[in-house]
Design a protein around this motif. Structure first.
Motif, short mmCIF file in Angstrom:
data_model
loop_
_atom_site.label_atom_id
_atom_site.label_comp_id
_atom_site.label_asym_id
_atom_site.label_seq_id
_atom_site.Cartn_x
_atom_site.Cartn_y
_atom_site.Cartn_z
N ILE A 1 0.86 -1.19 0.00
CA ILE A 1 0.00 0.00 0.00
C ILE A 1 0.89 1.23 0.00
CG2 ILE A 1 -1.90 1.19 1.12
CD1 ILE A 1 -2.58 -1.68 0.34
N TYR A 2 0.67 2.10 -0.96
CA TYR A 2 1.40 3.37 -1.02
C TYR A 2 0.46 4.47 -0.52
CZ TYR A 2 4.73 0.91 -3.98
OH TYR A 2 5.66 0.02 -4.48
N LEU A 3 0.80 5.07 0.61
CA LEU A 3 0.03 6.19 1.14
C LEU A 3 0.59 7.45 0.50
CD1 LEU A 3 -0.08 5.13 4.91
CD2 LEU A 3 -1.83 4.77 3.17
N VAL A 4 -0.13 7.95 -0.50
CA VAL A 4 0.41 8.98 -1.39
C VAL A 4 -0.28 10.32 -1.15
CG1 VAL A 4 0.68 9.68 -3.81
CG2 VAL A 4 0.98 7.28 -3.16
N GLY A 5 0.52 11.35 -0.93
CA GLY A 5 -0.01 12.70 -0.85
C GLY A 5 -0.31 13.22 -2.25
N ALA A 6 -1.58 13.57 -2.48
CA ALA A 6 -2.00 14.02 -3.81
C ALA A 6 -1.93 15.53 -3.96
CB ALA A 6 -3.43 13.54 -4.09
N GLY A 7 -1.43 16.21 -2.93
CA GLY A 7 -1.29 17.66 -3.02
C GLY A 7 -2.61 18.39 -2.86
N PRO A 8 -2.58 19.73 -2.99
CA PRO A 8 -3.76 20.55 -2.72
C PRO A 8 -4.75 20.68 -3.88
CG PRO A 8 -1.89 21.95 -3.16
CD PRO A 8 -1.37 20.54 -3.18
N GLY A 9 -4.43 20.14 -5.05
CA GLY A 9 -5.38 20.22 -6.15
C GLY A 9 -4.75 20.27 -7.53
N ASP A 10 -3.79 21.13 -7.72
CA ASP A 10 -3.11 21.26 -9.01
C ASP A 10 -2.27 20.00 -9.26
OD1 ASP A 10 -1.56 21.89 -11.20
OD2 ASP A 10 -0.88 23.82 -10.43
N PRO A 11 -2.57 19.23 -10.33
CA PRO A 11 -1.81 18.00 -10.54
C PRO A 11 -0.33 18.24 -10.82
CG PRO A 11 -3.19 18.50 -12.45
CD PRO A 11 -3.61 19.45 -11.36
N GLU A 12 0.04 19.44 -11.24
CA GLU A 12 1.45 19.73 -11.49
C GLU A 12 2.24 19.87 -10.19
OE1 GLU A 12 1.75 23.03 -14.19
OE2 GLU A 12 1.40 21.72 -15.91
N LEU A 13 1.55 19.90 -9.06
CA LEU A 13 2.22 19.96 -7.77
C LEU A 13 2.48 18.58 -7.18
CD1 LEU A 13 0.43 23.01 -6.10
CD2 LEU A 13 2.66 22.95 -7.25
N VAL B 1 4.42 8.34 0.80
CA VAL B 1 4.90 9.25 -0.25
C VAL B 1 4.36 10.64 0.08
CG1 VAL B 1 4.95 9.76 -2.71
CG2 VAL B 1 4.86 7.38 -1.93
N PRO B 2 5.19 11.53 0.61
CA PRO B 2 4.69 12.83 1.06
C PRO B 2 4.18 13.68 -0.09
CG PRO B 2 7.08 12.78 1.08
CD PRO B 2 6.64 11.38 0.80
N GLY B 3 3.30 14.61 0.25
CA GLY B 3 2.77 15.54 -0.74
C GLY B 3 2.79 16.96 -0.21
N ILE B 4 2.56 17.91 -1.08
CA ILE B 4 2.48 19.31 -0.66
C ILE B 4 1.19 19.51 0.11
CG2 ILE B 4 2.23 21.68 -1.46
CD1 ILE B 4 4.07 21.03 -3.76
N THR B 5 1.31 19.91 1.36
CA THR B 5 0.13 20.11 2.17
C THR B 5 -0.58 21.41 1.78
OG1 THR B 5 -0.71 20.12 4.45
CG2 THR B 5 1.32 21.35 4.03
N ALA B 6 -1.86 21.48 2.10
CA ALA B 6 -2.68 22.63 1.68
C ALA B 6 -2.13 23.95 2.20
CB ALA B 6 -4.12 22.44 2.15
N ALA B 7 -1.56 23.96 3.40
CA ALA B 7 -1.03 25.21 3.95
C ALA B 7 0.02 25.79 3.03
CB ALA B 7 -0.46 24.97 5.34
N ALA B 8 0.97 24.97 2.60
CA ALA B 8 2.05 25.45 1.75
C ALA B 8 1.55 25.74 0.34
CB ALA B 8 3.17 24.42 1.70
N GLY B 9 0.76 24.83 -0.22
CA GLY B 9 0.31 25.01 -1.59
C GLY B 9 -0.64 26.17 -1.77
N CYS B 10 -1.62 26.28 -0.89
CA CYS B 10 -2.62 27.36 -1.02
C CYS B 10 -2.01 28.72 -0.70
CB CYS B 10 -3.81 27.08 -0.12
SG CYS B 10 -4.74 25.60 -0.61
N ALA B 11 -1.14 28.77 0.29
CA ALA B 11 -0.50 30.04 0.62
C ALA B 11 0.34 30.52 -0.55
CB ALA B 11 0.36 29.90 1.87
N ALA B 12 1.10 29.61 -1.17
CA ALA B 12 1.92 29.99 -2.31
C ALA B 12 1.06 30.46 -3.48
CB ALA B 12 2.79 28.81 -2.74
#
Length: 253
Positions: free
Chosen positions: A5-17, A114-125
């Motif tokens: 099982i891969y626990l994958v962070g899908a990021g905040p929405g933008d697939p390019e992230l 598999v870490p992903g960009i969390t919403a705090a970092a992605g949305c703030a940026a």
């Protein structure tokens, strides 16, 4: 023989992230188990033959219970499947990834984070807001405005009411009035700026600007929809969105 099982962070929405590793695993997934916060643009990257299991919504129910999700993952792993478990943002930041990892470990199922960009970092940026800024914010705190039992928020308000620290509140729409009242009651100025970022990093992003004093009224007026994130602190005054034409901005009037 068990699968993995891969626990994958899908990021905040933008697939390019997505990280390169996340994108590779998604593109080759045999089975995908995903939450409601995983963007459609990310799910579009799954191969056509991939078995998709949506645990974020079910007819007549808000979501699949966590115990049931845990059982699904364990059963898939024990059956020998290689599974991509997609979670919005990062699986270990308000994603319950830690709980799922513990269950998989106890069942003897191999897994990988598999870490992903969390919403705090992605949305703030995406909104042009620096979460830390020299001479303005010396620290950052990530909070959730949601309580599992739907009870009252039980923060130590006096510790949170630090004007030198940025607060980012996940799932804070419903509790915005309580948050503002608690922080102001603990001494944080009503003029403290607040940003509400709705559907951050997506083409439908809306960035709204308020203050602790006006937040409750502005939330009623604007009616932001989930997923929305609150950023509270002086760094909001340093938002660079006027120079970022891909970001929608609606200033308080």
């Amino acid at each position: 023989m068990t699968g993995k099982i891969y626990l994958v962070g899908a990021g905040p929405g933008d697939p390019e992230l997505l990280t390169l590793k996340a994108a590779r695993l998604i593109a080759a997934a045999e089975v995908a188990v995903f939450d409601r916060l995983v963007a459609d643009a990310v799910l579009d990257l799954l191969p056509p033959a991939c078995l998709r299991i949506d645990v974020g919504k079910e007819t007549g129910r808000h979501c699949v219970p966590q115990d049931e999700i845990n059982a699904i993952l364990v059963n898939l792993g024990l059956a020998g499947h290689r599974v991509v478990r997609l979670k919005g943002g990062d699986p270990f930041i308000f994603g319950r990834g830690g709980e799922e990892a513990e269950v998989l470990a106890a069942a003897g199922v191999a897994f990988e984070i598999v870490p992903g960009i969390t919403a705090a970092a992605g949305c703030a940026a995406a909104a042009g807001i620096p979460l830390t800024h020299r001479g303005v914010a010396q620290g950052l705190r990530l909070l959730t405005g949601h309580r599992q039992d739907d009870g009252e928020l039980d923060f130590d308000w006096h510790r949170l009411a630090d004007p030198t620290c940025t607060l980012v509140v996940y799932m804070g729409v419903a509790s915005a009035e309580r948050l503002a009242g608690g922080l102001r009651g603990a001494g944080l100025s009503g003029e403290t700026p607040v940003a509400i970022i709705e559907r951050g990093t997506t083409p439908d992003q809306r960035t709204l600007f308020s203050s602790l004093a006006d937040l409750a009224a502005d939330m009623v007026r604007w009616q932001p929809k989930p997923p929305s994130l609150l950023i509270i602190g002086a760094v909001v005054n340093h938002a660079l969105t006027p120079h970022m034409d891909h970001v929608g901005r609606e200033a308080a009037q």
